[in-house]
Write a protein that holds these residues in place. Structure first.
Motif, PDB file in Angstrom:
ATOM      1  N   TYR A  44       0.880  -1.172   0.000  1.00 52.14           N
ATOM      2  CA  TYR A  44       0.000   0.000   0.000  1.00 52.14           C
ATOM      3  C   TYR A  44       0.910   1.213   0.000  1.00 52.14           C
ATOM      4  N   VAL A  45       0.779   2.054  -1.032  1.00 49.25           N
ATOM      5  CA  VAL A  45       1.669   3.201  -1.190  1.00 49.25           C
ATOM      6  C   VAL A  45       0.844   4.454  -1.460  1.00 49.25           C
ATOM      7  N   GLN A  46       1.219   5.543  -0.817  1.00 47.68           N
ATOM      8  CA  GLN A  46       0.672   6.859  -1.136  1.00 47.68           C
ATOM      9  C   GLN A  46       1.754   7.633  -1.873  1.00 47.68           C
ATOM     10  N   GLN A  47       1.381   8.210  -3.000  1.00 50.94           N
ATOM     11  CA  GLN A  47       2.301   9.072  -3.733  1.00 50.94           C
ATOM     12  C   GLN A  47       1.758  10.497  -3.663  1.00 50.94           C
ATOM     13  N   HIS A  48       2.520  11.372  -3.038  1.00 48.17           N
ATOM     14  CA  HIS A  48       2.109  12.759  -2.842  1.00 48.17           C
ATOM     15  C   HIS A  48       2.723  13.629  -3.942  1.00 48.17           C
ATOM     16  N   ASN A  49       1.893  14.463  -4.555  1.00 53.96           N
ATOM     17  CA  ASN A  49       2.348  15.335  -5.637  1.00 53.96           C
ATOM     18  C   ASN A  49       3.396  16.312  -5.113  1.00 53.96           C
ATOM     19  N   THR A  50       4.541  16.365  -5.761  1.00 56.42           N
ATOM     20  CA  THR A  50       5.620  17.270  -5.359  1.00 56.42           C
ATOM     21  C   THR A  50       5.462  18.657  -5.963  1.00 56.42           C
ATOM     22  N   GLY A  64      -2.503  13.361  -5.464  1.00 55.82           N
ATOM     23  CA  GLY A  64      -1.878  12.130  -5.011  1.00 55.82           C
ATOM     24  C   GLY A  64      -2.425  10.916  -5.716  1.00 55.82           C
ATOM     25  N   VAL A  65      -1.677   9.840  -5.598  1.00 53.37           N
ATOM     26  CA  VAL A  65      -2.054   8.560  -6.180  1.00 53.37           C
ATOM     27  C   VAL A  65      -1.880   7.483  -5.114  1.00 53.37           C
ATOM     28  N   VAL A  66      -2.897   6.650  -4.962  1.00 54.29           N
ATOM     29  CA  VAL A  66      -2.829   5.493  -4.083  1.00 54.29           C
ATOM     30  C   VAL A  66      -2.532   4.282  -4.949  1.00 54.29           C
ATOM     31  N   GLU A  67      -1.617   3.444  -4.486  1.00 52.34           N
ATOM     32  CA  GLU A  67      -1.340   2.182  -5.156  1.00 52.34           C
ATOM     33  C   GLU A  67      -1.493   1.053  -4.138  1.00 52.34           C
ATOM     34  N   VAL A  68      -2.280   0.047  -4.516  1.00 59.45           N
ATOM     35  CA  VAL A  68      -2.435  -1.139  -3.685  1.00 59.45           C
ATOM     36  C   VAL A  68      -2.220  -2.352  -4.584  1.00 59.45           C
TER      37      VAL A  68
END
Length: 114
Positions: A44-50, A64-68
């Motif tokens: 489970y990963v959260q990617q926060h917009n830089t 942001g993007v969630v990846e599971v």
């Protein structure tokens, strides 16, 4: 292997910092309280917009993007059927504009890996 990719846009009344803080410190623990996540999710990963964008490339309209990652659609369904799942889903309204949320379920084709 499947991957759930969920593209999130923050609520209009949230700054990018408030969005990231809530998502990380409130929402993530709620997601991790879902028994099926710990049992069936591989990652489970959260990617926060830089906010960083290469010159000449349009910026994505997401915060942001969630990846599971999960083994099969059946294991994903086991997560969705798990206790606390509905609470985790409803919590997204507390920090994201769900009318702008989109989901993409993918499989990976690794072209290069070092």
């Amino acid at each position: 292997m499947y991957k759930w990719n969920e593209f999130l846009t923050r609520r209009a009344d949230f700054t990018p910092e408030q969005f990231s803080e809530y998502w990380t410190n409130v929402h993530a623990p709620l997601v991790m309280s879902v028994p099926g996540v710990r049992k069936h999710a591989i990652r489970y990963v959260q990617q926060h917009n830089t906010g960083l964008v290469p010159e000449g490339v349009p910026a994505a309209p997401y915060d942001g993007v969630v990846e599971v990652w999960f083994e099969s659609m059946e294991t994903f369904q086991a997560i969705a059927d798990s206790e606390n799942w509905d609470a985790a889903l409803k919590d997204v309204d507390n920090f994201a504009d769900t009318s702008k949320t989109v989901v993409l379920i993918t499989t990976e084709e690794v072209v290069y890996e070092q």
